[in-house]
Design a protein around this motif. Structure first.
Motif, PDB file in Angstrom:
ATOM      1  N   PRO A  44     -18.917  -2.084  -0.462  1.00 54.00           N
ATOM      2  CA  PRO A  44     -18.419  -2.867   0.679  1.00 54.00           C
ATOM      3  C   PRO A  44     -18.822  -2.264   2.023  1.00 54.00           C
ATOM      4  CG  PRO A  44     -16.638  -1.602  -0.322  1.00 54.00           C
ATOM      5  CD  PRO A  44     -17.825  -1.444  -1.219  1.00 54.00           C
ATOM      6  N   LEU A  45     -19.046  -3.137   3.001  1.00 52.49           N
ATOM      7  CA  LEU A  45     -19.335  -2.677   4.360  1.00 52.49           C
ATOM      8  C   LEU A  45     -18.098  -2.040   4.966  1.00 52.49           C
ATOM      9  CD1 LEU A  45     -21.404  -5.740   5.661  1.00 52.49           C
ATOM     10  CD2 LEU A  45     -22.253  -3.610   4.651  1.00 52.49           C
ATOM     11  N   ASN A  60     -18.670  -7.904   2.064  1.00 47.17           N
ATOM     12  CA  ASN A  60     -18.386  -7.819   3.485  1.00 47.17           C
ATOM     13  C   ASN A  60     -17.137  -6.978   3.751  1.00 47.17           C
ATOM     14  OD1 ASN A  60     -18.829  -8.680   6.303  1.00 47.17           O
ATOM     15  ND2 ASN A  60     -16.894  -9.770   6.022  1.00 47.17           N
ATOM     16  N   LEU A  61     -16.101  -7.195   2.937  1.00 46.00           N
ATOM     17  CA  LEU A  61     -14.833  -6.473   3.078  1.00 46.00           C
ATOM     18  C   LEU A  61     -14.223  -6.293   1.702  1.00 46.00           C
ATOM     19  CD1 LEU A  61     -12.394  -5.365   4.774  1.00 46.00           C
ATOM     20  CD2 LEU A  61     -11.551  -7.723   4.869  1.00 46.00           C
ATOM     21  N   MET A  62     -13.650  -5.140   1.467  1.00 46.55           N
ATOM     22  CA  MET A  62     -12.866  -4.936   0.252  1.00 46.55           C
ATOM     23  C   MET A  62     -11.456  -4.532   0.661  1.00 46.55           C
ATOM     24  SD  MET A  62     -13.647  -2.805  -3.257  1.00 46.55           S
ATOM     25  CE  MET A  62     -13.319  -1.112  -2.749  1.00 46.55           C
ATOM     26  N   ILE A  63     -10.488  -5.326   0.244  1.00 44.75           N
ATOM     27  CA  ILE A  63      -9.083  -4.989   0.483  1.00 44.75           C
ATOM     28  C   ILE A  63      -8.510  -4.411  -0.802  1.00 44.75           C
ATOM     29  CG2 ILE A  63      -6.782  -5.968   0.817  1.00 44.75           C
ATOM     30  CD1 ILE A  63      -7.830  -7.649   3.020  1.00 44.75           C
ATOM     31  N   VAL A  64      -7.919  -3.226  -0.682  1.00 41.25           N
ATOM     32  CA  VAL A  64      -7.306  -2.545  -1.817  1.00 41.25           C
ATOM     33  C   VAL A  64      -5.822  -2.416  -1.494  1.00 41.25           C
ATOM     34  CG1 VAL A  64      -7.314  -0.495  -3.272  1.00 41.25           C
ATOM     35  CG2 VAL A  64      -9.446  -1.264  -2.175  1.00 41.25           C
ATOM     36  N   SER A  65      -4.995  -3.173  -2.199  1.00 38.07           N
ATOM     37  CA  SER A  65      -3.583  -3.235  -1.828  1.00 38.07           C
ATOM     38  C   SER A  65      -2.649  -2.962  -2.992  1.00 38.07           C
ATOM     39  CB  SER A  65      -3.249  -4.623  -1.253  1.00 38.07           C
ATOM     40  OG  SER A  65      -1.869  -4.716  -0.940  1.00 38.07           O
ATOM     41  N   ASP A  66      -1.636  -2.163  -2.711  1.00 40.72           N
ATOM     42  CA  ASP A  66      -0.492  -2.045  -3.605  1.00 40.72           C
ATOM     43  C   ASP A  66       0.189  -3.416  -3.669  1.00 40.72           C
ATOM     44  OD1 ASP A  66       1.663  -0.730  -5.075  1.00 40.72           O
ATOM     45  OD2 ASP A  66       2.840  -0.967  -3.241  1.00 40.72           O
ATOM     46  N   LEU A  67       1.010  -3.625  -4.696  1.00 44.47           N
ATOM     47  CA  LEU A  67       1.675  -4.922  -4.860  1.00 44.47           C
ATOM     48  C   LEU A  67       3.118  -4.920  -4.364  1.00 44.47           C
ATOM     49  CD1 LEU A  67       0.260  -6.087  -8.312  1.00 44.47           C
ATOM     50  CD2 LEU A  67      -0.334  -6.915  -6.035  1.00 44.47           C
ATOM     51  N   ASP A  68       4.006  -4.215  -5.048  1.00 45.77           N
ATOM     52  CA  ASP A  68       5.433  -4.298  -4.729  1.00 45.77           C
ATOM     53  C   ASP A  68       5.743  -3.744  -3.345  1.00 45.77           C
ATOM     54  OD1 ASP A  68       6.616  -5.313  -7.327  1.00 45.77           O
ATOM     55  OD2 ASP A  68       5.431  -3.600  -8.026  1.00 45.77           O
ATOM     56  N   TYR A  69       6.273  -4.619  -2.498  1.00 44.48           N
ATOM     57  CA  TYR A  69       6.640  -4.301  -1.116  1.00 44.48           C
ATOM     58  C   TYR A  69       5.436  -3.933  -0.247  1.00 44.48           C
ATOM     59  CZ  TYR A  69      11.454  -4.842  -2.459  1.00 44.48           C
ATOM     60  OH  TYR A  69      12.648  -5.386  -2.910  1.00 44.48           O
ATOM     61  N   GLY A 102      -6.926  -7.648  11.877  1.00 44.64           N
ATOM     62  CA  GLY A 102      -7.180  -7.882  13.300  1.00 44.64           C
ATOM     63  C   GLY A 102      -7.297  -6.591  14.078  1.00 44.64           C
ATOM     64  N   ASN A 103      -6.439  -5.617  13.765  1.00 45.34           N
ATOM     65  CA  ASN A 103      -6.436  -4.342  14.492  1.00 45.34           C
ATOM     66  C   ASN A 103      -7.793  -3.642  14.389  1.00 45.34           C
ATOM     67  OD1 ASN A 103      -4.512  -2.041  15.670  1.00 45.34           O
ATOM     68  ND2 ASN A 103      -5.905  -1.086  14.220  1.00 45.34           N
ATOM     69  N   PHE A 104      -8.399  -3.709  13.198  1.00 43.73           N
ATOM     70  CA  PHE A 104      -9.686  -3.034  12.988  1.00 43.73           C
ATOM     71  C   PHE A 104     -10.879  -3.978  13.170  1.00 43.73           C
ATOM     72  CE2 PHE A 104      -6.859  -0.402  10.113  1.00 43.73           C
ATOM     73  CZ  PHE A 104      -6.879   0.731  10.924  1.00 43.73           C
ATOM     74  N   THR A 105     -10.612  -5.212  13.610  1.00 42.85           N
ATOM     75  CA  THR A 105     -11.655  -6.242  13.793  1.00 42.85           C
ATOM     76  C   THR A 105     -12.572  -6.326  12.575  1.00 42.85           C
ATOM     77  OG1 THR A 105     -13.135  -4.725  15.005  1.00 42.85           O
ATOM     78  CG2 THR A 105     -11.593  -6.043  16.314  1.00 42.85           C
ATOM     79  N   LEU A 106     -11.960  -6.479  11.406  1.00 47.73           N
ATOM     80  CA  LEU A 106     -12.717  -6.559  10.157  1.00 47.73           C
ATOM     81  C   LEU A 106     -13.138  -7.985   9.826  1.00 47.73           C
ATOM     82  CD1 LEU A 106     -10.545  -4.103   8.010  1.00 47.73           C
ATOM     83  CD2 LEU A 106     -12.656  -3.611   9.271  1.00 47.73           C
ATOM     84  N   GLY A 107     -12.658  -8.945  10.582  1.00 41.95           N
ATOM     85  CA  GLY A 107     -12.980 -10.342  10.331  1.00 41.95           C
ATOM     86  C   GLY A 107     -11.869 -11.234  10.839  1.00 41.95           C
ATOM     87  N   PRO A 108     -11.919 -12.535  10.515  1.00 45.28           N
ATOM     88  CA  PRO A 108     -10.860 -13.451  10.965  1.00 45.28           C
ATOM     89  C   PRO A 108      -9.482 -12.970  10.517  1.00 45.28           C
ATOM     90  CG  PRO A 108     -12.687 -14.663   9.980  1.00 45.28           C
ATOM     91  CD  PRO A 108     -12.943 -13.214   9.703  1.00 45.28           C
ATOM     92  N   ASN A 109      -8.500 -13.082  11.410  1.00 44.16           N
ATOM     93  CA  ASN A 109      -7.149 -12.629  11.059  1.00 44.16           C
ATOM     94  C   ASN A 109      -6.081 -13.658  11.403  1.00 44.16           C
ATOM     95  OD1 ASN A 109      -7.432 -12.120  13.897  1.00 44.16           O
ATOM     96  ND2 ASN A 109      -5.641 -10.793  13.803  1.00 44.16           N
ATOM     97  N   VAL A 110      -6.503 -14.890  11.689  1.00 45.15           N
ATOM     98  CA  VAL A 110      -5.542 -15.976  11.888  1.00 45.15           C
ATOM     99  C   VAL A 110      -5.556 -16.830  10.630  1.00 45.15           C
ATOM    100  CG1 VAL A 110      -4.915 -18.000  13.248  1.00 45.15           C
ATOM    101  CG2 VAL A 110      -5.886 -15.983  14.383  1.00 45.15           C
TER     102      VAL A 110
END
Length: 423
Positions: free
Chosen positions: A194-195, A9-18, A257-265
């Protein structure tokens, strides 16, 4: 990734430090907010990818220091290594891609001609990465000369300078962006593409991520100057890339939330959630319960009989709990113990989080939920593999009754004082 039956449904690709980890936030509150959001709403049908400049050695060190979730995929050493799962199985196909016009010995020979380059530790020298420290004022001149020298030797490399101090020499095919493009193509061919994909970063070596076609991107508010300049020159008019107003993991949640990718609370942002929040799935149920447990132990909610009665309605009257030490007792007895330990961790650095949650319907209306439950109390970190059998309530299918809990210590936790582990 075996839990996925089709496209993530969603793939988050994130750097780690900071980016995912805020080293200026000793309580790790933003990271814990993200953890609860991911495990409560996304883990079962989405993919979490960490893309870091860290080598496997110092990546593992960070996991011991911070409450990081277990990613499905890890891209390390500035995009030169891709591994899968908790056991970090390497992608052999990616290794082969990087061998084209790459010779590590020649890279070492040419870079030795520049006394300005100070070699990083041995752990940071990888098969497809040679890494140095370099003063910012000398970076441009050294990079130009080094690039020409390597090209004359027949190599096709890229030189990445980030954080105003770190210089990495990689095969041309490497880098965070190229690694992600390779990964997306592989997932697509396996029917798991991923979608939506959200990439997240804060420094120069993250810029490549934002150039991968079709992705959404977020620069966290604390992004470094080099990435802010890149954004101003290349992406300020790109509606699919945002510059968050929140730091680190909070900026990632903001972008969802900004991109309405799914729940953000995040469940951590909901107060009195055990009484008032609608439960959406078995994974959401366990996240909400252990958040309540943390707040109860920290004395952050009211010591109310209503909470106890609500929990008694959740836990089956004949259900049992197997403690990680092996002792077996009724679940209702555990609930009866809660008033005695209310606020026991008040004023202490005590946090609870869930990792790797999964659930499956083992029979009609009956669910097996598995997850790692972690407790940080001061400097002591302990975790246990937890299995919960729960049933959907007949009249309200989105409410669950806990039938049985079974816990076993995770590596490094066994043998510690069992009396301070409630459930």
């Amino acid at each position: 990734m075996d839990r996925l039956n089709g496209s993530a449904n969603l793939m988050i690709v994130s750097d780690l430090d900071y980016t995912m980890v805020d080293h200026d936030d000793p309580e790790n509150l933003a990271l814990l907010r993200f953890n609860a959001l991911w495990e409560g709403y996304y883990r079962h049908n989405s993919l979490l990818v960490f893309s870091t400049g860290r080598s496997p050695t110092i990546y593992r060190e960070l996991r011991k220091q911070k409450p990081l979730l277990t990613p499905d995929i890890t891209i390390m050493s500035v995009g030169t290594e891709i591994t899968y799962g908790e056991s970090m199985v390497p992608d052999e196909g990616w290794k082969q891609c990087l061998d084209h016009k790459w010779n590590r010995e020649i890279v070492v020979e040419e870079s030795a001609k520049f006394p300005e380059l100070v070699s990083q530790s041995e752990t940071e020298q990888r098969p497809h990465k040679v890494s140095f420290y370099l003063e910012k004022g000398k970076a441009s001149k050294v990079m130009q000369a080094l690039s020409k020298g390597l090209e004359k030797r027949g190599l096709d490399v890229k030189i990445i300078y980030s954080n105003g101090v770190a210089l990495d020499i990689l095969p041309q095919a490497a880098g965070k962006g190229r690694a992600l493009a390779f990964l997306l193509e592989k997932l697509k061919s396996d029917g798991l593409g991923p979608l939506n994909t959200l990439v997240c970063g804060d420094s120069g070596n993250d810029a490549e991520l934002f150039g991968v076609p079709g992705v959404y991107g977020v620069m966290v508010s604390n992004a470094q100057e080099e990435l802010v300049e890149w954004y101003a020159e290349n992406a300020k008019d790109n509606a699919q890339i945002v510059y968050a107003t929140e730091r680190c993991a909070a900026g990632i949640v903001q972008a969802i939330g900004n991109f309405t990718l799914g729940p953000n609370v995040s469940p951590r942002d909901v107060r009195d959630s055990t009484l008032n929040m609608k439960i959406l799935s078995p994974s959401h149920e366990v996240v909400m319960f252990y958040l309540f447990y943390e707040r109860w132990m920290r004395g952050e909610i009211e010591n109310s009989e209503q909470y106890i009665q609500n929990l008694k309605s959740k836990f089956h009257s004949t259900g049992n709990f197997v403690h990680p030490s092996g002792s077996d007792q009724p679940m209702q007895h555990i609930i009866d113990t809660l008033p005695k330990v209310f606020g026991e961790k008040q004023g202490l650095d005590f946090r609870v989080w869930i990792d790797r949650v999964s659930f499956a319907e083992v029979s009609l209306g009956s669910w097996m939920v598995k997850f790692d439950k972690w407790e940080l109390s001061g400097n002591e970190l302990r975790g246990c593999l937890t299995k919960v059998l729960m049933n959907s309530k007949v009249d309200t299918p989105n409410e669950f009754t806990w039938m049985h809990i079974h816990q076993t210590w995770l590596d490094g936790s066994k043998g510690k004082d069992n009396t301070h582990w409630l459930m």
